[in-house]
Design an enzyme around this catalytic site. Structure first.
Site, mmCIF file in Angstrom:
data_model
loop_
_atom_site.group_PDB
_atom_site.id
_atom_site.type_symbol
_atom_site.label_atom_id
_atom_site.label_comp_id
_atom_site.label_asym_id
_atom_site.label_seq_id
_atom_site.Cartn_x
_atom_site.Cartn_y
_atom_site.Cartn_z
ATOM 1 N N THR A 27 -7.916 8.503 15.833
ATOM 2 C CA THR A 27 -8.923 7.873 15.085
ATOM 3 C C THR A 27 -9.947 7.285 15.995
ATOM 4 O OG1 THR A 27 -9.615 6.341 13.289
ATOM 5 C CG2 THR A 27 -8.037 5.525 14.889
ATOM 6 N N ASN A 31 6.434 -3.734 7.417
ATOM 7 C CA ASN A 31 6.049 -2.356 6.803
ATOM 8 C C ASN A 31 7.377 -1.654 7.151
ATOM 9 O OD1 ASN A 31 4.386 -0.757 4.996
ATOM 10 N ND2 ASN A 31 3.860 0.294 6.981
ATOM 11 N N TYR A 82 -9.275 -0.555 11.467
ATOM 12 C CA TYR A 82 -8.268 -0.151 12.170
ATOM 13 C C TYR A 82 -8.441 0.731 13.362
ATOM 14 C CZ TYR A 82 -4.162 2.972 13.245
ATOM 15 O OH TYR A 82 -3.328 3.785 13.822
ATOM 16 N N SER A 110 -4.310 6.103 18.519
ATOM 17 C CA SER A 110 -4.503 7.090 17.433
ATOM 18 C C SER A 110 -5.866 7.818 17.941
ATOM 19 C CB SER A 110 -4.657 6.350 16.296
ATOM 20 O OG SER A 110 -5.301 6.992 15.097
ATOM 21 N N ASN A 165 -1.604 13.803 13.775
ATOM 22 C CA ASN A 165 -1.068 13.506 12.388
ATOM 23 C C ASN A 165 0.464 13.717 12.515
ATOM 24 O OD1 ASN A 165 -3.810 13.896 12.067
ATOM 25 N ND2 ASN A 165 -3.490 13.587 9.982
ATOM 26 N N ILE A 216 7.533 5.925 13.165
ATOM 27 C CA ILE A 216 7.665 6.556 14.670
ATOM 28 C C ILE A 216 8.498 5.850 15.632
ATOM 29 C CG2 ILE A 216 6.222 7.433 16.688
ATOM 30 C CD1 ILE A 216 3.782 7.092 14.595
ATOM 31 N N GLY A 248 10.064 1.068 12.281
ATOM 32 C CA GLY A 248 9.057 1.839 11.470
ATOM 33 C C GLY A 248 9.238 3.278 11.700
ATOM 34 N N ARG A 285 -6.439 19.484 10.140
ATOM 35 C CA ARG A 285 -5.769 18.536 10.844
ATOM 36 C C ARG A 285 -4.543 18.918 11.858
ATOM 37 N NH1 ARG A 285 -9.427 16.520 8.842
ATOM 38 N NH2 ARG A 285 -9.823 14.241 7.956
ATOM 39 N N LYS A 329 -7.591 -0.235 17.722
ATOM 40 C CA LYS A 329 -7.098 0.754 18.674
ATOM 41 C C LYS A 329 -8.183 0.640 20.000
ATOM 42 C CE LYS A 329 -3.254 1.836 16.253
ATOM 43 N NZ LYS A 329 -2.045 0.964 16.836
HETATM 44 P P1 NAD Z 1 4.936 1.593 10.512
HETATM 45 O O1 NAD Z 1 4.294 0.817 9.725
HETATM 46 O O2 NAD Z 1 5.975 2.715 9.852
HETATM 47 O O3 NAD Z 1 5.750 1.018 11.803
HETATM 48 C C1 NAD Z 1 5.162 -0.153 12.441
HETATM 49 C C2 NAD Z 1 6.069 -1.023 12.333
HETATM 50 O O4 NAD Z 1 5.752 -2.179 13.058
HETATM 51 C C3 NAD Z 1 6.678 -1.453 11.038
HETATM 52 O O5 NAD Z 1 8.296 -1.423 11.102
HETATM 53 C C4 NAD Z 1 6.247 -2.996 10.881
HETATM 54 O O6 NAD Z 1 7.154 -3.845 10.126
HETATM 55 C C5 NAD Z 1 6.236 -3.683 12.208
HETATM 56 N N1 NAD Z 1 5.044 -4.610 12.348
HETATM 57 C C6 NAD Z 1 3.780 -4.708 11.874
HETATM 58 N N2 NAD Z 1 3.526 -5.863 12.430
HETATM 59 C C7 NAD Z 1 4.119 -6.576 13.147
HETATM 60 C C8 NAD Z 1 4.408 -7.658 13.762
HETATM 61 N N3 NAD Z 1 3.357 -8.607 13.882
HETATM 62 N N4 NAD Z 1 5.298 -8.170 14.540
HETATM 63 C C9 NAD Z 1 6.462 -7.173 14.391
HETATM 64 N N5 NAD Z 1 6.562 -6.058 13.930
HETATM 65 C C10 NAD Z 1 5.456 -5.685 12.895
HETATM 66 O O7 NAD Z 1 3.845 2.847 11.272
HETATM 67 P P2 NAD Z 1 4.114 3.956 12.227
HETATM 68 O O8 NAD Z 1 3.490 5.291 11.213
HETATM 69 O O9 NAD Z 1 5.514 3.950 12.870
HETATM 70 O O10 NAD Z 1 3.247 3.748 13.402
HETATM 71 C C11 NAD Z 1 3.520 3.149 14.609
HETATM 72 C C12 NAD Z 1 2.295 2.926 15.421
HETATM 73 O O11 NAD Z 1 1.544 4.290 15.622
HETATM 74 C C13 NAD Z 1 1.263 1.809 14.677
HETATM 75 O O12 NAD Z 1 0.719 1.151 16.019
HETATM 76 C C14 NAD Z 1 0.097 2.855 14.396
HETATM 77 O O13 NAD Z 1 -1.019 2.425 14.323
HETATM 78 C C15 NAD Z 1 0.280 4.002 15.154
HETATM 79 N N6 NAD Z 1 -0.174 5.298 14.885
HETATM 80 C C16 NAD Z 1 0.544 5.867 13.593
HETATM 81 C C17 NAD Z 1 -0.259 6.997 12.901
HETATM 82 C C18 NAD Z 1 0.563 7.634 11.855
HETATM 83 O O14 NAD Z 1 -0.047 8.439 11.205
HETATM 84 N N7 NAD Z 1 1.521 7.284 11.424
HETATM 85 C C19 NAD Z 1 -1.245 7.595 13.745
HETATM 86 C C20 NAD Z 1 -1.607 7.275 14.991
HETATM 87 C C21 NAD Z 1 -1.283 6.040 15.516
HETATM 88 N N1 UDP Z 2 -5.829 14.509 1.881
HETATM 89 C C1 UDP Z 2 -5.984 14.964 0.717
HETATM 90 N N2 UDP Z 2 -5.094 14.349 -0.409
HETATM 91 C C2 UDP Z 2 -4.424 13.224 -0.136
HETATM 92 C C3 UDP Z 2 -4.324 12.858 1.144
HETATM 93 C C4 UDP Z 2 -5.134 13.536 2.080
HETATM 94 O O1 UDP Z 2 -6.323 16.256 0.132
HETATM 95 O O2 UDP Z 2 -3.861 12.840 -0.883
HETATM 96 C C5 UDP Z 2 -6.412 15.538 3.044
HETATM 97 C C6 UDP Z 2 -7.407 14.528 3.776
HETATM 98 O O3 UDP Z 2 -8.824 14.625 3.152
HETATM 99 C C7 UDP Z 2 -7.232 15.228 5.141
HETATM 100 C C8 UDP Z 2 -5.807 15.571 5.301
HETATM 101 O O4 UDP Z 2 -5.307 15.677 4.153
HETATM 102 O O5 UDP Z 2 -8.069 16.328 5.222
HETATM 103 C C9 UDP Z 2 -4.922 14.668 6.116
HETATM 104 O O6 UDP Z 2 -5.184 13.328 5.639
HETATM 105 P P1 UDP Z 2 -4.208 12.295 6.078
HETATM 106 O O7 UDP Z 2 -4.658 10.994 5.191
HETATM 107 O O8 UDP Z 2 -3.005 12.656 5.822
HETATM 108 O O9 UDP Z 2 -4.718 11.969 7.780
HETATM 109 P P2 UDP Z 2 -5.963 11.572 8.281
HETATM 110 O O10 UDP Z 2 -7.172 11.617 7.352
HETATM 111 O O11 UDP Z 2 -5.620 10.307 8.964
HETATM 112 O O12 UDP Z 2 -5.888 12.846 9.239
#
Ligand code: NAD
Ligand code: UDP
Length: 360
Positions: free
Chosen positions: A126, A35, A148, A124, A178, A12, A10, A230, A152
């Site tokens: 969140t 994903n 979601y 997160s 973010n 990250i 994925g 953010r 977490k």
């Molecule tokens: P992503 O969807 O790109 O990566 C997640 C990966 O997990 C994907 O490769 C997907 O195929 C894999 N996956 C999902 N379910 C699975 C399963 N049952 N078995 C094996 N693999 C599985 O997401 P990301 O943005 O890289 O996020 C990684 C982690 O960080 C997630 O747990 C997400 O909730 C958390 N996170 C992400 C963000 C963000 O904004 N990207 C913010 C806070 C937390």
């Molecule tokens: N946002 C926006 N238009 C979009 C997507 C996001 O204006 O199409 C704004 C959203 O309201 C927030 C900021 O951008 O103020 C970051 O949103 P994002 O969904 O990227 O992250 P999160 O809401 O999880 O912080």
């Protein structure tokens, strides 16, 4: 040291695998590609010049997990695998509870069985719900506003209980703000399927002409220019935070929770302006209604991670936007373009199917 990275294909995860390999760790990736594309891992191999094992296994598959743990001597796990779309989690909460929570429980059971007790978990910001005070420190009140976020929060509590039951565990809970940006090679980056929900992936699609205009969700917030604020963090800085957390896990036991953010807040309009400057394109936008559930301002106090992990984010917003742009400009269709090539078997990676066959 061998590190199992769940969800390593994925966004990250792939950036973290690059940093782990670069730092000399052995890496085993487990992902079911629900994903993501295996292509991201081929690119990781190109960037690092290193090979590593990849298992096409779900964290919900007990036999698959057993195979991974029995075939490898794993020292620690970085657990990214999970679903992350807030809106979808409201529509399909059980899917989220099943994948994120049941999957984490199965993974931890397997870790316990194989005496692997070092874990870095992706949480997160969140979990702070609607923050009353910014910057947000780790001891701020916790709440969830959607399924979601609740997964977490629940997983964080499960991990606390796990440590209480056996104090040999060493667990780092990382609360990301973010993440944006991409590796500076432009080879790996964020590749959301369908229309992106998040701001920066949406802007990059507008910049390459795949989407017409950005909709800014509200310009009447009590912020500097009325748009939401953010804490955007470069994904490579975030990846480095995992290596620092891992070092701590090797040195001590316990459960520690860290914010990974920059401590700075940028508004939507500031991101748009910075992105335009870095890519040289105009980003057309309209102001629309607020998005339900959005908060006005959210940014971190990252001082605990600085003090205890000796980690802080280094990259500025310009670099974040420039790297997001480079990735999108070089990969207008995401990873899909080269999918056929990789499945035809040109790569030197070995993707191991659950039945033991090589996918490529
Ligand atoms: P992503 O969807 O790109 O990566 C997640 C990966 O997990 C994907 O490769 C997907 O195929 C894999 N996956 C999902 N379910 C699975 C399963 N049952 N078995 C094996 N693999 C599985 O997401 P990301 O943005 O890289 O996020 C990684 C982690 O960080 C997630 O747990 C997400 O909730 C958390 N996170 C992400 C963000 C963000 O904004 N990207 C913010 C806070 C937390
Ligand atoms: N946002 C926006 N238009 C979009 C997507 C996001 O204006 O199409 C704004 C959203 O309201 C927030 C900021 O951008 O103020 C970051 O949103 P994002 O969904 O990227 O992250 P999160 O809401 O999880 O912080």
């Amino acid at each position: 040291m061998a590190i199992l990275v769940t969800g390593g294909a994925g966004y990250i995860g792939s950036h973290t695998v690059v940093e782990l390999l670069t730092a000399g760790y052995e890496v085993i990736v487990l992902d079911n590609f629900s994903n993501s594309s295996p292509m991201s891992l081929k690119r990781v191999s190109e960037i690092t010049g290193r090979e590593f094992k990849i298992y096409n296994v779900s964290i919900l598959d007990r036999n698959g997990l057993e195979k991974v743990f029995s075939e490898n001597s794993i020292h620690a796990v970085i657990h990214f695998a999970g679903f992350k779309a807030v809106g979808e989690s409201v529509e399909a909460p059980l899917k989220y509870y099943q994948n994120n929570i049941s999957g984490t429980i199965l993974l931890c059971e397997m870790m316990q069985k194989y005496e692997v007790k070092r874990l870095v978990f992706s949480s997160s910001a969140t979990v702070y719900g609607v923050p009353k005070v910014v910057p947000i420190s780790e001891d701020s009140p916790l709440s969830a506003t959607n399924p979601y976020g609740r997964t977490k929060l629940m997983i964080e509590e499960i991990l606390e209980d796990l440590f209480r039951s056996d104090n040999r565990w060493s667990i780092s809970i990382l609360r990301y703000f973010n993440p944006i940006g991409a590796h500076d090679s432009g080879k790996i980056g964020e590749d959301p399927s369908g229309i992106p929900n998040n701001l920066v992936p949406y802007i990059t699609k507008v910049a390459v002409g795949k989407l017409r205009e950005l909709k800014i969700f509200g310009a009447d917030y009590p912020t500097k220019d009325g748009t939401g604020v953010r804490d955007y963090i470069h994904v490579v800085d975030l990846a480095m935070g995992h290596l620092k957390a891992l070092e701590k896990n090797f040195a001590s036991t316990g459960v520690s929770t860290y914010n990974l953010g920059t401590g700075k807040g940028y508004s939507v309009l500031e991101i748009v302006k910075t992105f335009e400057k870095m890519c040289g394109e105009k980003i057309p936008y309209t102001i629309t209604e607020r998005r339900p559930g959005d908060v006005a301002v959210c940014f971190s106090d990252p001082s605990k991670a600085k003090k205890e992990l000796n980690w802080s984010a280094k990259k500025e917003i310009e670099e974040m936007c420039a790297d997001s742009w480079r990735w999108q400009a070089k990969n207008q269709e995401g990873y899909d373009e080269e999918e056929n090539t990789i499945l035809a078997g040109t790569g030197n990676l070995r993707l191991i199917q659950n039945n033991g066959d090589f996918l490529y």
